[in-house]
Write an enzyme that holds these catalytic residues in place. Structure first.
Site, PDB file in Angstrom:
ATOM      1  N   TYR A 178       0.549  -1.057   0.156  1.00  0.00           N
ATOM      2  CA  TYR A 178      -0.053  -0.006  -0.217  1.00  0.00           C
ATOM      3  C   TYR A 178       0.728   1.655  -0.067  1.00  0.00           C
ATOM      4  CZ  TYR A 178       0.791   0.771   4.449  1.00  0.00           C
ATOM      5  OH  TYR A 178       1.801   0.630   6.543  1.00  0.00           O
ATOM      6  N   CYS A 179       0.028   2.255  -0.744  1.00  0.00           N
ATOM      7  CA  CYS A 179       1.254   3.338  -0.203  1.00  0.00           C
ATOM      8  C   CYS A 179      -0.123   5.018  -0.554  1.00  0.00           C
ATOM      9  CB  CYS A 179       1.564   3.916  -1.895  1.00  0.00           C
ATOM     10  SG  CYS A 179       1.204   3.331  -3.086  1.00  0.00           S
ATOM     11  N   THR A 180       0.266   5.911  -0.701  1.00  0.00           N
ATOM     12  CA  THR A 180      -0.667   7.349  -0.908  1.00  0.00           C
ATOM     13  C   THR A 180      -1.454   6.861  -1.666  1.00  0.00           C
ATOM     14  OG1 THR A 180       1.507   8.640  -0.106  1.00  0.00           O
ATOM     15  CG2 THR A 180      -0.615   9.621  -0.283  1.00  0.00           C
ATOM     16  N   GLY A 216      -4.968   3.375  -3.000  1.00  0.00           N
ATOM     17  CA  GLY A 216      -4.146   3.602  -2.063  1.00  0.00           C
ATOM     18  C   GLY A 216      -4.897   3.995  -0.661  1.00  0.00           C
ATOM     19  N   ILE A 217      -4.096   4.522   0.412  1.00  0.00           N
ATOM     20  CA  ILE A 217      -4.420   5.116   1.889  1.00  0.00           C
ATOM     21  C   ILE A 217      -5.824   6.213   1.458  1.00  0.00           C
ATOM     22  CG2 ILE A 217      -3.503   6.011   3.945  1.00  0.00           C
ATOM     23  CD1 ILE A 217      -1.039   5.217   3.304  1.00  0.00           C
TER      24      ILE A 217
END
Length: 302
Positions: free
Chosen positions: A191-193, A219-220
């Site tokens: 996961y990432c932004t 993403g988040i």
């Protein structure tokens, strides 16, 4: 109809990316720069042979026109745009560049893209599908943070593995180090932004023998829009504009602490030591005093 540049309700920020083969990145870069100048948009866009990655802000009318015009390019026809509050004033200037990669992992020749996006990447999971995977496989599921380790200091998925990386360039060496080999047969969710870093990271991991790799779609940001602080995410989200961090609800857990005194804080400041300047978590009091506005190892022997 005219619009007021100071009326924030009439301005927006667009965040977007698209992996698609681009035969002439320089030509696309020049077209994008001209388009943004005409529409008085500011922000940052990177174009490569693999696609486009951008964040731009401006008037609502200009943003709508930008989306319409950009989607006229065949490879960008289905590109998704995330809309958020803000405007041109959130960016110092317009920067449009052609580069080897739209995300700097240092593997431009390894990444393969076709008209459907990244070839051989992890399985995309919507936020709801992520919950179903966790319900199905329980503690077997491993969350892997695809961001710089600093960003995870103020927020991350519960129990996530946070690789020891300062920049995206560090990831290949980190996943080849052997310290994550025990995860090669486990379900790993990257996961990432906003999702773009995981598009590349998940394919690099699969190429290195990780068998069951997933990526959180959107993403988040998308996860927080759906579940807020009532799901598997905890803390604040580091963002790359002048806000520095954002919370999804008032119930956000407090994860960040001042490196000097331990007080609760989510605010990053540059270390006052000119030879360091790295971003560190500091409370308002420690940030205000030149003696404490620096990494603990750079405190002068007073």
């Amino acid at each position: 109809m005219g619009h007021s540049a100071t009326d924030l309700s009439e301005s927006r920020i667009l965040l977007y990316y698209c992996f698609t083969p681009i035969a002439d990145p320089t030509a696309v870069m020049l077209w994008q720069r001209t388009l943004c100048e005409q529409l008085e948009l500011r922000g940052r866009i990177i174009v490569s042979k693999h696609g486009i990655n951008g964040t731009v802000g401006g008037s609502l009318a200009s943003c709508k026109q930008y989306v319409r015009k950009t989607r006229e390019f065949p490879g960008f026809k289905g590109m998704e745009f995330k809309w958020s509050q803000g405007g041109a004033e959130d960016f110092p200037r317009l920067s449009v560049k052609a580069r080897d990669e739209i995300v700097s992992f240092g593997a431009p020749d390894e990444l393969q893209v076709d008209e459907n996006g990244v070839v051989g990447g992890g399985t995309h999971l919507t936020p709801s599908a992520l919950h179903r995977l966790v319900e199905d496989k329980g503690d077997e599921v491993v969350f892997l943070d695809g961001r710089n380790a600093m960003e995870a200091q103020i927020g991350k998925f519960k129990g996530a593995v946070v690789p020891d990386v300062t920049t995206t360039h560090d990831f290949i060496g980190e996943i080849e180090s052997g310290k994550y080999d025990h995860l090669k047969d486990k379900p790993v969710v990257t996961y990432c932004t906003g999702g773009i870093r995981c598009e590349v990271l998940s394919s690099l991991m699969k190429n290195r023998g990780f068998n069951e790799v997933y990526q959180l779609d959107g993403g988040i940001v998308r996860y927080g829009e759906k579940f807020g602080d009532a799901g598997l995410w905890e803390g604040s989200l580091y963002v790359f504009d002048k806000r520095m961090h954002m919370e999804f609800t008032e119930d956000a857990a407090q994860l960040g602490h001042c490196v000097r005194c331990g007080a609760d804080t989510n605010d990053f400041h540059n270390c006052e030591n000119d030879e360091c300047r790295k971003q560190i978590l500091l409370c308002a009091d420690c940030a205000a005093d030149p003696e404490t506005a620096r990494c603990p190892e750079h405190v002068s022997a007073a």
